[in-house]
Design an enzyme around this catalytic site. Structure first.
Site, PDB file in Angstrom:
ATOM      1  N   LYS A  77       0.845  -1.191   0.000  1.00 32.87           N
ATOM      2  CA  LYS A  77       0.000   0.000   0.000  1.00 32.87           C
ATOM      3  C   LYS A  77       0.884   1.247   0.000  1.00 32.87           C
ATOM      4  O   LYS A  77       1.919   1.278   0.666  1.00 32.87           O
ATOM      5  CB  LYS A  77      -0.899  -0.009   1.234  1.00 32.87           C
ATOM      6  N   SER A 152      -9.684   1.838   2.804  1.00 33.22           N
ATOM      7  CA  SER A 152      -8.793   2.562   1.930  1.00 33.22           C
ATOM      8  C   SER A 152      -7.755   1.680   1.228  1.00 33.22           C
ATOM      9  O   SER A 152      -7.155   2.108   0.241  1.00 33.22           O
ATOM     10  CB  SER A 152      -8.080   3.654   2.717  1.00 33.22           C
ATOM     11  N   SER A 176      -9.940  -0.388   7.049  1.00 37.63           N
ATOM     12  CA  SER A 176      -9.329  -0.231   5.729  1.00 37.63           C
ATOM     13  C   SER A 176      -8.588  -1.446   5.174  1.00 37.63           C
ATOM     14  O   SER A 176      -8.180  -1.429   4.008  1.00 37.63           O
ATOM     15  CB  SER A 176      -8.367   0.960   5.742  1.00 37.63           C
TER      16      SER A 176
END
Lengths: 483, 95
Positions: A77, A152, A176
């Site tokens: 990420k 996210s 997330s």
């Protein structure tokens, strides 16, 4: 793609017998990205050359020592810093940021010998649940590209689900990792707060942020957790606890395990099909000899308000570092220093980030601190007590990961409050700081549903054991999108 | 409590954000909606409840004060929008 349907232990078996090379694994990843990326949009930065060079070196090495994640293509990420590999947090502000060190988890992945393929899309600074807040691109759900992948960590979930990488790292502040894992039909684990070092994770809400794995099955999740967990003196909130052997917990035996079913997570607003999949999962647990009954977490209804006040307050403070002086994009022709700050931040941040900075600054400002920030911290205590009390009677708490399946792109833009309500099942868990995993438990109208299994602090072993036993009785984790 | 455009301007200044007129309007409405929703916390009596800032039972984490190598200056300045003489450069602070 087929390579990535193998379990980690099977991949390692084939590597060991020279039946497969690291180069082949990395080439499979690159070629799958080539086939699918135009429709998925998971990556913000790719390092194909670096990954291939590393793979070749690993194949050529005569060293018999092999890391826990040897040769596995990984995505990271884009809020986890990687030295020399651009890290943007999906923000214009950091569009040119070239990290000068590796996050602790990245050092640990290097020690475990996975191969980093690139950096994955997300909502800007991890604020959002759909990846629509990325300031660079949309990521699409591999199951239906008209739908969001969640967020996210949406790029992480979509990339694993599309078979582009073998596993990915994400971060979870209010859901997330778990929510995008549920939306994309994969396994996502949020460890106990403090189990995994946050050093090198660009801070959003420091009392909640936690890094964890996104994988295709529970066994792989246990391996990746094993590689990244552990105390780090560079993160003062890192817990100094002994790290157990997580794969040893995967016995398949959950006879007598006591499961509490969170009543509030199955109430109003939960899609009936999502509820049906969860109830079916409970039957599976029953068939394995576990026992369950309803449990109430009475303060659930207050969790979202608590979370948005606390997380936004922490964010407003954490994001003060983005001032256009030391890194990031500086606005042109500022009149003076104050103007430089204001212009750089206003040009660099997207609307959701500004909204949360505004909310957090307001909640912390003189005259409102007690009414909002302190009040929310007190309610956080009540929410944590809900879990403490439930765990006196139960080993695990189970419920859906999200109230619905992945929604359509654009459907909730412009309505922040509705978007926030999607996180009702994951936010209380984050506020309590306890570990939770999302595992696939079936489909609703062709889109994946996630089952959330929540455990006691630092009892990832029981969470993984139950998730693994469930997976062993079901085929859901083998379903792949027809991409 | 209701937030006005003036409040939004004040908070934006504290947060070092320059908002457009359109953004000010938008945030005024949205922050009011979010804070109205947050008012539900007042349904709960929290008298005497300790605030949780953190879930781990940690307070000050101490270590020995041992000198160690810092990051090299060239590396630290690598991302600086402007640098001079091994320092970050900003516009004049004093007029």
């Amino acid at each position: 793609m087929s390579l990535f349907n193998l379990r980690l232990s099977e991949v390692h078996d084939r590597l060991h017998h020279r039946d497969l090379s690291v180069q082949e694994l990395v080439e499979a990843s690159i070629s799958r990205i080539g086939e699918t990326e135009g429709r998925i949009g998971a990556f913000l930065t790719l390092d194909e050359e670096g990954a291939l060079a590393q793979a070749k070196a690993m194949d050529a090495s005569a060293s018999p020592e092999r890391g826990l994640l040897f040769g596995l293509p990984a995505g990271i990420k884009d809020n986890i810093v990687t030295e020399g590999l651009r890290t943007t947090c999906a923000s214009q502000f950091l569009s040119n940021y070239d990290p000068i060190y590796d996050a602790t988890v990245v050092e640990k992945l290097k020690a475990a010998q996975s191969v980093t393929i690139g950096k994955l899309n997300m909502d800007e600074f991890a604020m959002g649940g759909s990846n629509e807040n990325s300031s660079f691109q949309l990521t699409r759900n591999p199951w239906d590209t008209d739908h969001v992948p969640g967020g996210s960590s949406g790029g992480s979930a979509a990339s694993v689900a599309a078979g582009q990488v073998y596993f990915a790292l994400g971060s979870d502040t209010g859901g997330s990792i778990r929510q995008p894992a549920a939306y994309c039909g994969i396994v996502g684990l949020k460890p106990t707060y403090g189990l995994v070092s946050r050093y090198g994770l660009v801070a959003f809400a420091s009392s909640l942020d936690q890094i964890g794995p996104l994988t295709k099955n529970v066994e792989d999740s246990a391996y990746v957790l094993q590689a990244i967990a552990g105390h780090d003196r560079r993160d003062t909130t890192s817990a100094n606890v002994e790290i157990p052997d997580y794969t040893a917990a995967l016995t398949g035996d959950i006879k007598g395990l006591r499961i509490g079913v969170a009543k509030e997570y199955l109430g109003e607003g939960i899609d009936p099909q999502v509820k049906a999949r969860v109830m079916e999962a409970l039957k599976t647990f029953e068939s394995l000899g576990a026992v369950w009954e309803e449990v109430s977490l009475p303060h659930t209804d207050y969790a979202i308000a608590t979370y948005y006040l606390l997380a936004s307050s922490e964010a407003s403070s954490n994001l003060a570092r983005f001032d256009g002086v030391r890194y990031g994009v500086r606005a042109e022709d500022p009149a003076n220093l104050l103007d430089l700050y204001k212009k750089s931040r206003s040009e660099g941040f997207g609307p959701e980030v500004k909204r949360r900075i505004m909310l957090g600054t307001y909640a912390l400002s003189s005259g409102y601190y007690d009414a909002y920030y302190k009040k929310a911290q007190q309610v956080r205590t009540l929410i944590k007590r809900d879990f403490d009390q439930a765990f006196e009677r139960f080993d695990l708490i189970v419920g859906p990961t999200a109230p619905t399946t992945a929604f359509r792109i654009g459907e909730q833009v412009g309505d922040p409050l509705t978007m926030y309500l999607n996180d009702i099942c994951t936010i209380p868990v984050s506020l309590a700081g306890v570990p939770a995993i999302s595992v696939p438990c079936g489909l609703a109208d062709g889109l994946p549903v996630g089952l959330q299994i929540i455990g006691k602090p630092f009892d990832e072993s029981t969470v993984l054991r139950a998730a693994h036993a469930f997976e062993g009785q079901t085929e859901f984790h083998k379903l792949r999108p027809a991409l | 409590m209701s937030i006005t455009v003036k409040d939004v301007e004040h908070v934006a200044n504290l947060a070092r954000l320059a908002l457009t007129e359109e953004e000010k309007e938008q945030f005024t409405g949205q922050l009011n909606a979010i804070l109205k929703y947050a008012d539900k916390l007042n349904e709960l009596d929290t008298t005497g409840v300790e605030p949780t800032s953190h879930v781990l039972p940690l307070s000050n984490v101490m270590r020995d004060d041992v000198p160690a190598a810092s990051l090299p200056i060239a590396k630290v300045l690598r991302n600086a929008p402007e640098a001079e003489d091994d320092q970050f450069k900003v516009p004049a602070v004093l007029e």
